[in-house]
Design a protein around this motif. Structure first.
Motif, mmCIF file in Angstrom:
data_model
loop_
_atom_site.group_PDB
_atom_site.id
_atom_site.type_symbol
_atom_site.label_atom_id
_atom_site.label_comp_id
_atom_site.label_asym_id
_atom_site.label_seq_id
_atom_site.Cartn_x
_atom_site.Cartn_y
_atom_site.Cartn_z
ATOM 1 N N GLU A 155 0.704 -1.132 -0.078
ATOM 2 C CA GLU A 155 -0.104 -0.146 -0.149
ATOM 3 C C GLU A 155 0.863 1.217 -0.022
ATOM 4 O O GLU A 155 0.362 2.253 -0.790
ATOM 5 C CB GLU A 155 -0.880 -0.040 1.333
ATOM 6 N N PHE A 156 1.898 1.252 0.840
ATOM 7 C CA PHE A 156 3.010 2.308 0.845
ATOM 8 C C PHE A 156 3.443 2.646 -0.393
ATOM 9 O O PHE A 156 3.555 3.576 -0.884
ATOM 10 C CB PHE A 156 3.863 2.223 2.058
ATOM 11 N N PHE A 157 3.893 1.631 -1.081
ATOM 12 C CA PHE A 157 4.723 1.573 -2.496
ATOM 13 C C PHE A 157 3.626 2.140 -3.436
ATOM 14 O O PHE A 157 4.306 3.297 -4.108
ATOM 15 C CB PHE A 157 5.108 0.176 -2.761
ATOM 16 N N VAL A 158 2.395 1.749 -3.414
ATOM 17 C CA VAL A 158 1.656 2.287 -4.452
ATOM 18 C C VAL A 158 1.297 3.737 -4.320
ATOM 19 O O VAL A 158 1.422 4.637 -5.225
ATOM 20 C CB VAL A 158 0.213 1.580 -4.481
ATOM 21 N N LYS A 159 0.958 4.066 -3.038
ATOM 22 C CA LYS A 159 0.874 5.506 -2.791
ATOM 23 C C LYS A 159 2.133 6.559 -2.906
ATOM 24 O O LYS A 159 2.067 7.685 -3.432
ATOM 25 C CB LYS A 159 0.538 5.610 -1.141
ATOM 26 N N LEU A 160 3.398 5.765 -2.987
ATOM 27 C CA LEU A 160 4.606 6.680 -3.066
ATOM 28 C C LEU A 160 4.793 6.795 -4.871
ATOM 29 O O LEU A 160 5.273 7.669 -5.231
ATOM 30 C CB LEU A 160 5.798 5.653 -2.855
ATOM 31 N N LYS A 161 4.246 5.790 -5.572
ATOM 32 C CA LYS A 161 4.649 5.735 -7.024
ATOM 33 C C LYS A 161 3.661 6.278 -7.859
ATOM 34 O O LYS A 161 3.687 6.633 -9.012
ATOM 35 C CB LYS A 161 4.989 4.406 -7.536
ATOM 36 N N LEU A 162 2.296 6.386 -7.267
ATOM 37 C CA LEU A 162 1.220 6.998 -7.864
ATOM 38 C C LEU A 162 1.278 8.386 -8.578
ATOM 39 O O LEU A 162 1.091 8.658 -9.594
ATOM 40 C CB LEU A 162 0.197 6.797 -7.096
ATOM 41 N N PRO A 163 1.781 9.193 -7.753
ATOM 42 C CA PRO A 163 1.731 10.770 -8.269
ATOM 43 C C PRO A 163 2.899 10.621 -9.541
ATOM 44 O O PRO A 163 2.521 11.514 -10.407
ATOM 45 C CB PRO A 163 2.309 11.396 -7.101
ATOM 46 N N GLU A 164 3.987 10.021 -9.519
ATOM 47 C CA GLU A 164 4.869 10.079 -10.760
ATOM 48 C C GLU A 164 4.273 9.325 -11.697
ATOM 49 O O GLU A 164 4.298 9.963 -12.918
ATOM 50 C CB GLU A 164 6.173 9.328 -10.247
ATOM 51 N N ARG A 184 5.081 -6.953 -13.378
ATOM 52 C CA ARG A 184 5.465 -8.426 -13.265
ATOM 53 C C ARG A 184 4.541 -9.321 -12.537
ATOM 54 O O ARG A 184 4.803 -10.410 -12.612
ATOM 55 C CB ARG A 184 7.010 -8.570 -12.862
ATOM 56 N N SER A 185 3.695 -8.643 -11.597
ATOM 57 C CA SER A 185 2.660 -9.525 -10.916
ATOM 58 C C SER A 185 1.439 -9.200 -10.801
ATOM 59 O O SER A 185 1.046 -7.978 -11.008
ATOM 60 C CB SER A 185 3.330 -9.531 -9.453
ATOM 61 N N LYS A 186 0.334 -10.144 -10.696
ATOM 62 C CA LYS A 186 -1.084 -9.392 -10.896
ATOM 63 C C LYS A 186 -1.128 -8.963 -9.513
ATOM 64 O O LYS A 186 -2.415 -7.923 -9.451
ATOM 65 C CB LYS A 186 -1.905 -10.944 -10.464
ATOM 66 N N ALA A 187 -0.758 -9.062 -8.346
ATOM 67 C CA ALA A 187 -0.954 -8.395 -7.137
ATOM 68 C C ALA A 187 -0.647 -6.919 -7.515
ATOM 69 O O ALA A 187 -1.361 -5.717 -7.059
ATOM 70 C CB ALA A 187 0.147 -8.829 -6.052
ATOM 71 N N HIS A 188 0.478 -6.702 -8.028
ATOM 72 C CA HIS A 188 0.680 -5.320 -8.467
ATOM 73 C C HIS A 188 -0.037 -4.612 -9.490
ATOM 74 O O HIS A 188 -0.523 -3.397 -9.402
ATOM 75 C CB HIS A 188 2.238 -5.284 -9.255
ATOM 76 N N LEU A 189 -0.546 -5.339 -10.277
ATOM 77 C CA LEU A 189 -1.639 -5.040 -11.545
ATOM 78 C C LEU A 189 -2.867 -4.663 -10.636
ATOM 79 O O LEU A 189 -3.319 -3.416 -10.925
ATOM 80 C CB LEU A 189 -1.758 -5.933 -12.491
ATOM 81 N N SER A 190 -3.575 -5.430 -9.712
ATOM 82 C CA SER A 190 -4.505 -4.998 -8.941
ATOM 83 C C SER A 190 -4.486 -3.984 -8.166
ATOM 84 O O SER A 190 -5.436 -3.366 -8.027
ATOM 85 C CB SER A 190 -5.142 -6.284 -8.423
ATOM 86 N N ALA A 191 -3.442 -3.776 -7.442
ATOM 87 C CA ALA A 191 -3.382 -2.494 -6.459
ATOM 88 C C ALA A 191 -3.288 -1.334 -7.396
ATOM 89 O O ALA A 191 -3.727 -0.277 -6.889
ATOM 90 C CB ALA A 191 -2.079 -2.731 -5.848
ATOM 91 N N LEU A 192 -2.498 -1.236 -8.558
ATOM 92 C CA LEU A 192 -2.706 -0.008 -9.271
ATOM 93 C C LEU A 192 -3.936 0.389 -9.774
ATOM 94 O O LEU A 192 -4.524 1.535 -9.948
ATOM 95 C CB LEU A 192 -1.579 -0.240 -10.275
ATOM 96 N N ARG A 193 -4.629 -0.551 -10.356
ATOM 97 C CA ARG A 193 -5.925 -0.186 -10.895
ATOM 98 C C ARG A 193 -6.921 0.164 -9.987
ATOM 99 O O ARG A 193 -7.831 1.045 -10.109
ATOM 100 C CB ARG A 193 -6.476 -1.454 -11.709
ATOM 101 N N ALA A 194 -6.842 -0.389 -8.765
ATOM 102 C CA ALA A 194 -7.730 0.062 -7.526
ATOM 103 C C ALA A 194 -7.342 1.528 -7.122
ATOM 104 O O ALA A 194 -8.427 2.128 -6.678
ATOM 105 C CB ALA A 194 -7.454 -1.044 -6.460
ATOM 106 N N ALA A 195 -6.202 1.721 -7.358
ATOM 107 C CA ALA A 195 -5.582 3.186 -7.004
ATOM 108 C C ALA A 195 -6.103 4.215 -7.729
ATOM 109 O O ALA A 195 -6.379 5.167 -7.240
ATOM 110 C CB ALA A 195 -4.098 3.060 -6.655
#
Length: 207
Positions: A155-164, A184-195
């Motif tokens: 969660e922290f990683f997504v919030k950190l990278k999302l503005p960029e 590279r992972s489905k977990a990362h894909l789902s987290a970014l799409r949700a954010a």
């Protein structure tokens, strides 16, 4: 006195005779017409052709050494039809990969239909990881081991990278490009799409 005159006449006549004999001996009979001296034809002199000096190649020291050149990119879409197409910052410029992460660069190079495989591309002041001319899409690649992190770290990683990622999307769209994020992972894909559902996130199953 008579004897002296006779003797003088004989001497003068003898001298005249000697002069005539000498003239005839030298010039021939003055009563005859002397033939004109034989003249030989003057050979024709042809002009010598002037040859231009051979152009000399500059020495190897004077020849500029070509630097590394990126791939030749065909025009991306119609040119000269809109203001953004005329902006120099919107022209894609191949640049070298940013060093330090070979796995990241390999994933970017293997993106299907990557027009600059082996290079990054500079557009609108941002160095993107890949360019698909066929779909006019700029890519940002993420190769973090996202799925191995605990939920709170994810969660922290997504919030950190999302503005960029949002900023990069705007830069691409300002020049008329689409923008995709490769993970590279489905977990990362789902987290970014949700954010941020507006992001186009792609699972990179090729790396």
């Amino acid at each position: 006195m008579g004897a002296v005159l006779v003797a003088g006449v004989v001497v003068v006549g003898f001298a005249i005779r000697e002069a005539l004999d000498a003239y005839e001996l030298r010039w021939g009979d003055p009563g005859k017409v002397r033939p004109a001296p034989e003249t030989r034809p003057v050979p024709e002199v042809k002009p010598v052709p002037v040859t231009k000096p051979a152009q000399q190649d500059p020495s190897p020291k004077q020849k500029p050494k070509p630097g590394p050149k990126g791939p030749d990119l065909p025009p991306v879409g119609p040119t000269g039809t809109s203001e953004r197409d005329r902006r120099p910052e919107c022209k894609p410029v191949p640049v070298k990969h940013r060093g330090g992460n070979n796995d990241h660069n390999k994933c970017a190079d293997r993106i299907p239909h990557n027009s600059i495989s082996g290079w990054d591309v500079l557009v609108n002041g941002k160095q993107f990881d890949a360019l698909q001319l066929i779909t006019r899409t700029l890519w940002e690649v993420k190769t973090d081991d996202f799925e191995k992190q605990p939920p709170r770290s994810q969660e922290f990683f997504v919030k950190l990278k999302l503005p960029e990622l949002r900023r990069e999307k705007k830069l691409a769209e300002a020049c008329g490009y689409n923008f995709s994020v490769g993970v590279r992972s489905k977990a990362h894909l789902s987290a970014l799409r949700a954010a941020d559902p507006s992001l186009t996130v792609v699972l990179m199953d090729w790396c």
